[in-house]
Scaffold this active site. Structure first.
Site, mmCIF file in Angstrom:
data_model
loop_
_atom_site.group_PDB
_atom_site.id
_atom_site.type_symbol
_atom_site.label_atom_id
_atom_site.label_comp_id
_atom_site.label_asym_id
_atom_site.label_seq_id
_atom_site.Cartn_x
_atom_site.Cartn_y
_atom_site.Cartn_z
ATOM 1 N N THR A 263 -9.733 -4.796 1.681
ATOM 2 C CA THR A 263 -10.593 -5.296 2.758
ATOM 3 C C THR A 263 -11.235 -4.181 3.589
ATOM 4 O O THR A 263 -12.087 -4.463 4.436
ATOM 5 C CB THR A 263 -9.783 -6.188 3.722
ATOM 6 O OG1 THR A 263 -8.673 -5.411 4.200
ATOM 7 C CG2 THR A 263 -9.261 -7.437 3.021
ATOM 8 N N ASP B 5 0.802 -1.224 0.000
ATOM 9 C CA ASP B 5 0.000 0.000 0.000
ATOM 10 C C ASP B 5 0.835 1.275 0.000
ATOM 11 O O ASP B 5 0.421 2.304 0.548
ATOM 12 C CB ASP B 5 -0.969 0.013 1.205
ATOM 13 C CG ASP B 5 -1.878 -1.187 1.206
ATOM 14 O OD1 ASP B 5 -2.248 -1.647 0.124
ATOM 15 O OD2 ASP B 5 -2.225 -1.669 2.314
ATOM 16 N N LEU C 7 3.737 12.413 1.075
ATOM 17 C CA LEU C 7 4.431 13.438 1.845
ATOM 18 C C LEU C 7 3.427 14.407 2.473
ATOM 19 O O LEU C 7 3.568 14.820 3.625
ATOM 20 C CB LEU C 7 5.356 14.204 0.887
ATOM 21 C CG LEU C 7 6.349 15.140 1.523
ATOM 22 C CD1 LEU C 7 7.407 14.354 2.283
ATOM 23 C CD2 LEU C 7 7.014 16.009 0.465
ATOM 24 N N GLN D 193 1.944 -6.039 -3.225
ATOM 25 C CA GLN D 193 2.439 -6.168 -1.847
ATOM 26 C C GLN D 193 3.749 -5.378 -1.679
ATOM 27 O O GLN D 193 3.908 -4.372 -2.330
ATOM 28 C CB GLN D 193 2.611 -7.641 -1.445
ATOM 29 C CG GLN D 193 1.306 -8.414 -1.267
ATOM 30 C CD GLN D 193 0.668 -8.880 -2.567
ATOM 31 O OE1 GLN D 193 1.319 -9.511 -3.383
ATOM 32 N NE2 GLN D 193 -0.600 -8.590 -2.762
ATOM 33 N N LYS E 151 1.840 2.236 -4.988
ATOM 34 C CA LYS E 151 2.353 1.682 -6.260
ATOM 35 C C LYS E 151 1.398 2.020 -7.405
ATOM 36 O O LYS E 151 1.831 2.362 -8.496
ATOM 37 C CB LYS E 151 2.505 0.148 -6.156
ATOM 38 C CG LYS E 151 3.504 -0.286 -5.088
ATOM 39 C CD LYS E 151 3.578 -1.792 -4.975
ATOM 40 C CE LYS E 151 2.330 -2.436 -4.369
ATOM 41 N NZ LYS E 151 2.036 -2.077 -2.987
ATOM 42 N N GLY F 265 -4.574 -4.280 -3.811
ATOM 43 C CA GLY F 265 -5.540 -3.222 -4.088
ATOM 44 C C GLY F 265 -4.743 -1.987 -4.466
ATOM 45 O O GLY F 265 -4.090 -1.394 -3.610
ATOM 46 N N HIS F 266 -4.738 -1.660 -5.747
ATOM 47 C CA HIS F 266 -3.948 -0.521 -6.225
ATOM 48 C C HIS F 266 -4.905 0.587 -6.651
ATOM 49 O O HIS F 266 -5.688 0.422 -7.572
ATOM 50 C CB HIS F 266 -3.048 -0.943 -7.402
ATOM 51 C CG HIS F 266 -2.048 -1.991 -7.017
ATOM 52 N ND1 HIS F 266 -1.207 -2.597 -7.913
ATOM 53 C CD2 HIS F 266 -1.740 -2.529 -5.818
ATOM 54 C CE1 HIS F 266 -0.440 -3.469 -7.276
ATOM 55 N NE2 HIS F 266 -0.754 -3.452 -6.000
ATOM 56 N N THR G 236 -5.995 -11.627 3.658
ATOM 57 C CA THR G 236 -7.136 -10.996 3.006
ATOM 58 C C THR G 236 -8.268 -12.007 2.817
ATOM 59 O O THR G 236 -9.335 -11.660 2.318
ATOM 60 C CB THR G 236 -6.733 -10.403 1.643
ATOM 61 O OG1 THR G 236 -6.190 -11.458 0.839
ATOM 62 C CG2 THR G 236 -5.692 -9.306 1.788
HETATM 63 P P1 GDP Z 1 -0.765 0.364 -3.489
HETATM 64 O O1 GDP Z 1 -1.349 -0.921 -3.028
HETATM 65 O O2 GDP Z 1 0.709 0.448 -3.231
HETATM 66 O O3 GDP Z 1 -1.110 0.693 -4.912
HETATM 67 O O4 GDP Z 1 -1.421 1.507 -2.593
HETATM 68 P P2 GDP Z 1 -2.976 1.654 -2.213
HETATM 69 O O5 GDP Z 1 -3.715 2.126 -3.399
HETATM 70 O O6 GDP Z 1 -3.470 0.435 -1.533
HETATM 71 O O7 GDP Z 1 -2.898 2.756 -1.082
HETATM 72 C C1 GDP Z 1 -2.324 3.999 -1.310
HETATM 73 C C2 GDP Z 1 -3.399 5.080 -1.075
HETATM 74 O O8 GDP Z 1 -2.777 6.338 -0.984
HETATM 75 C C3 GDP Z 1 -4.385 5.199 -2.210
HETATM 76 O O9 GDP Z 1 -5.640 5.544 -1.692
HETATM 77 C C4 GDP Z 1 -3.829 6.343 -3.057
HETATM 78 O O10 GDP Z 1 -4.846 7.029 -3.772
HETATM 79 C C5 GDP Z 1 -3.243 7.223 -1.998
HETATM 80 N N1 GDP Z 1 -2.077 8.002 -2.397
HETATM 81 C C6 GDP Z 1 -1.056 7.653 -3.220
HETATM 82 N N2 GDP Z 1 -0.117 8.629 -3.241
HETATM 83 C C7 GDP Z 1 -0.568 9.593 -2.428
HETATM 84 C C8 GDP Z 1 -0.029 10.852 -1.990
HETATM 85 O O11 GDP Z 1 1.059 11.270 -2.357
HETATM 86 N N3 GDP Z 1 -0.777 11.560 -1.092
HETATM 87 C C9 GDP Z 1 -1.976 11.127 -0.645
HETATM 88 N N4 GDP Z 1 -2.624 11.888 0.235
HETATM 89 N N5 GDP Z 1 -2.512 9.964 -1.021
HETATM 90 C C10 GDP Z 1 -1.807 9.210 -1.888
HETATM 91 P P1 IMO Z 2 -0.956 -4.184 -2.238
HETATM 92 O O1 IMO Z 2 -0.516 -4.724 -3.580
HETATM 93 C C1 IMO Z 2 -1.013 -4.594 2.077
HETATM 94 C C2 IMO Z 2 -1.122 -8.659 3.670
HETATM 95 C C3 IMO Z 2 -2.373 -9.074 4.405
HETATM 96 C C4 IMO Z 2 -1.780 -10.035 5.413
HETATM 97 C C5 IMO Z 2 -0.690 -10.729 4.623
HETATM 98 C C6 IMO Z 2 -1.099 -12.075 4.050
HETATM 99 O O2 IMO Z 2 -2.233 -3.440 -2.297
HETATM 100 O O3 IMO Z 2 0.169 -3.426 -1.612
HETATM 101 P P2 IMO Z 2 -2.646 -12.776 2.020
HETATM 102 O O4 IMO Z 2 -4.093 -12.552 1.780
HETATM 103 O O5 IMO Z 2 -1.743 -12.197 0.968
HETATM 104 O O6 IMO Z 2 -2.303 -14.196 2.301
HETATM 105 O O7 IMO Z 2 -2.334 -11.977 3.391
HETATM 106 O O8 IMO Z 2 -0.343 -9.842 3.575
HETATM 107 N N1 IMO Z 2 -1.336 -8.144 2.310
HETATM 108 C C7 IMO Z 2 -1.253 -6.848 1.978
HETATM 109 N N2 IMO Z 2 -1.050 -5.758 2.732
HETATM 110 N N3 IMO Z 2 -1.128 -4.465 0.747
HETATM 111 C C8 IMO Z 2 -1.297 -5.544 -0.035
HETATM 112 O O9 IMO Z 2 -1.278 -5.480 -1.377
HETATM 113 C C9 IMO Z 2 -1.415 -6.816 0.582
HETATM 114 N N4 IMO Z 2 -1.611 -8.071 0.128
HETATM 115 C C10 IMO Z 2 -1.544 -8.877 1.187
HETATM 116 O O10 IMO Z 2 -3.001 -7.988 5.016
HETATM 117 O O11 IMO Z 2 -1.157 -9.314 6.456
HETATM 118 MG MG MG Z 3 -2.906 -1.602 -1.807
#
Ligand code: GDP
Ligand code: IMO
Ligand code: MG
Length: 439
Positions: free
Chosen positions: A302, A13, A333, A225, A16, A40-41, A130
């Site tokens: 989730t 998270d 930031l 991840q 990416k 979840g991206h 998850t």
């Molecule tokens: P990923 O799994 O690495 O793609 O990240 P996620 O999408 O799960 O979580 C990142 C969250 O931060 C998302 O809701 C993005 O929209 C948000 N996000 C990404 N970059 C920034 C940023 O620079 N500032 C803020 N406030 N939110 C951001």
């Molecule tokens: P993205 O790509 C954050 C975590 C779960 C749990 C562990 C194992 O959005 O960064 P799993 O269902 O993979 O067997 O769960 O890994 N986990 C993540 N945490 N971002 C993710 O993906 C994750 N995918 C799995 O919360 O701790």
């Molecule tokens: Mg994510």
């Protein structure tokens, strides 16, 4: 652009999705190489929110080719649902712009049952997965009893493989987990029904990737991840069941490492974790709550609240080492904008010693005391800033301190969730990669 791999440098998270969306404009192919719909991206385009789970983030860019590689595990129902949802939001998804490796393994309904039942049995010690069957699907792959998505193409293989798998799964579900099993007919009918929806997407994606490389096309490999969730190098057993570090791009797509020109790590300006497991810099106080609220730190998959903490340079140095990062994207930031003071963890104090390298022992990670450097907050709005020069001096000081501690180039600074709220640093390594084909 060069062929680059973008992966998470923390516990997932990191942002990416935003970074990959931004870089997709320079790529011809965007390819996922591991994980499944545990990912979840999130991407915002003109205030519209998209969440990608199994499909590469590049799908939001018309005319780009997206690949789901052999290293990914796929729940066909979830994939079809995601396709429909994205199409409903206006994305174009056809067998022309989305290609899926026949070798990608399937997530079966019994994999999901195993995931949930195991977590129940673990009780307090649960991993906090998850619950999507990711781990058990990779287990079956390693045990050589898994089904590949290519099996959907042959009724005979599909039925036989389901029957073989169920003889063991049903025994364990009924006798070990006290749960209900599945019938071959029921699963066969369900999975057989996915063939028509998916068959035109299936191919040998390794041939595609290698052809594209030979033609000088640009590949963007999209990690899911993060380093600390990697099955080999993460905080085992509190990890996911795939390798999420850069080297996996080759394995999960079927090309050689000599074709990778660069690896970009994505890291938040602080750190979060969702699920259980050690987290040395976790904040249990108001500051932690503030970061969660301001950063909207709730799981994209989730909806669980994410645990939040101070930037941990020990974690980052480890991620740099195991991934070979020479440059990182620093995200979120702006979330730190209103804090009076910040902390950066530079070591863990354990039995009178200060550890600078990330230790293997869960006990040390749980019981050691983080060693912090205090840094002044900037208490100024940086959200939306698009040029480094426009950042307050104190923000620059924080970034420079991170750069010095990590001894790494910082090539992207993200100052908000929108595409435009980004600084791409001039003359950074990434800047050079983006313009490689023009040189
Ligand atoms: P990923 O799994 O690495 O793609 O990240 P996620 O999408 O799960 O979580 C990142 C969250 O931060 C998302 O809701 C993005 O929209 C948000 N996000 C990404 N970059 C920034 C940023 O620079 N500032 C803020 N406030 N939110 C951001
Ligand atoms: P993205 O790509 C954050 C975590 C779960 C749990 C562990 C194992 O959005 O960064 P799993 O269902 O993979 O067997 O769960 O890994 N986990 C993540 N945490 N971002 C993710 O993906 C994750 N995918 C799995 O919360 O701790
Ligand atoms: Mg994510």
């Amino acid at each position: 652009m060069a062929n680059i791999v973008v992966v998470g440098a923390q516990w997932g998270d990191e942002g990416k999705g935003k970074v990959i969306d931004l870089l997709s404009q320079y790529a011809d192919i965007i390819a996922r190489f591991q994980g499944g719909h545990n990912a979840g991206h999130t991407v915002y385009i003109k205030n519209k929110k998209y969440v990608l789970h199994s499909i590469p983030t590049g799908i939001l860019h018309p005319k780009k080719t997206c690949i789901i590689g052999n290293g990914v595990v796929i729940d066909p129902a979830a994939l079809i649902h995601e396709m429909e949802e994205l199409k409903g939001q206006g994305a174009e998804i056809t067998p022309h712009n989305l290609r899926i490796s026949k070798r990608a393994h399937l997530i079966m309904p019994y994999n999901k049952s195993f995931d949930l039942e195991r977590e129940k049995k673990r009780g307090e010690g649960k991993i906090g997965t998850t619950g999507r069957g990711i781990g058990p699907s990779y287990e079956d792959k390693a045990a050589r009893s898994g089904l590949c998505i290519g099996d959907l193409l042959s009724e005979k293989n599909l039925q036989e493989n389901i029957r073989n798998a169920l003889s063991e799964k049903n025994f364990l579900l009924k006798n070990y987990f006290n749960s209900s099993g599945f019938s071959t007919e029921e699963l066969f009918e369900q999975y057989n029904g996915y063939r028509d929806k998916l068959k035109n997407y299936l191919t040998d994606t390794s041939i595609m990737i290698n052809q594209a490389i030979a033609e000088g096309k640009n590949i963007l490999c999209e990690g899911a991840q993060g380093a600390m969730l990697d099955i080999d190098h993460g905080t085992y057993p509190f990890v996911t069941s795939s390798n999420c570090i850069s080297a996996q791009a080759c394995l999960g797509l079927g090309f050689g490492p000599q074709s990778i020109d660069g690896v970009l790590g994505v890291s938040k300006a602080y750190i979060t974790r969702v699920g259980n497991g050690p987290f040395p810099t976790e904040l249990h106080d108001e500051t932690g709550k503030h970061i969660r609220q301001k950063g909207q730190e709730f799981g994209a998959t989730t909806g669980r609240p994410r645990r939040c903490g101070w930037f941990d340079a020990v974690v980052l140095k480890y991620a740099i080492r195991i991934n070979g990062f020479k440059t990182i994207a620093l995200t979120k930031l702006d979330v730190l904008d209103s804090l009076k003071s910040l902390k950066i963890c530079t070591g863990y104090k354990w039995k009178g010693e200060i550890l600078r390298e990330f230790p293997y022992e869960t006990e040390i990670l749980e019981k050691s005391t983080p060693v912090y450097e205090d840094v002044k907050g900037w208490e100024t709005k940086t959200q939306g800033t698009q040029s480094y020069e426009d950042l307050p001096q104190k923000t620059k000081d924080y970034i420079n301190r991170l750069r010095d501690l990590l001894e790494i180039d910082i090539s992207i600074i993200s100052t908000g969730y929108q595409r435009e709220e980004t600084i791409i640093m001039k003359d950074s390594l990434l800047d050079q990669w983006l313009h490689l084909s023009e040189m």
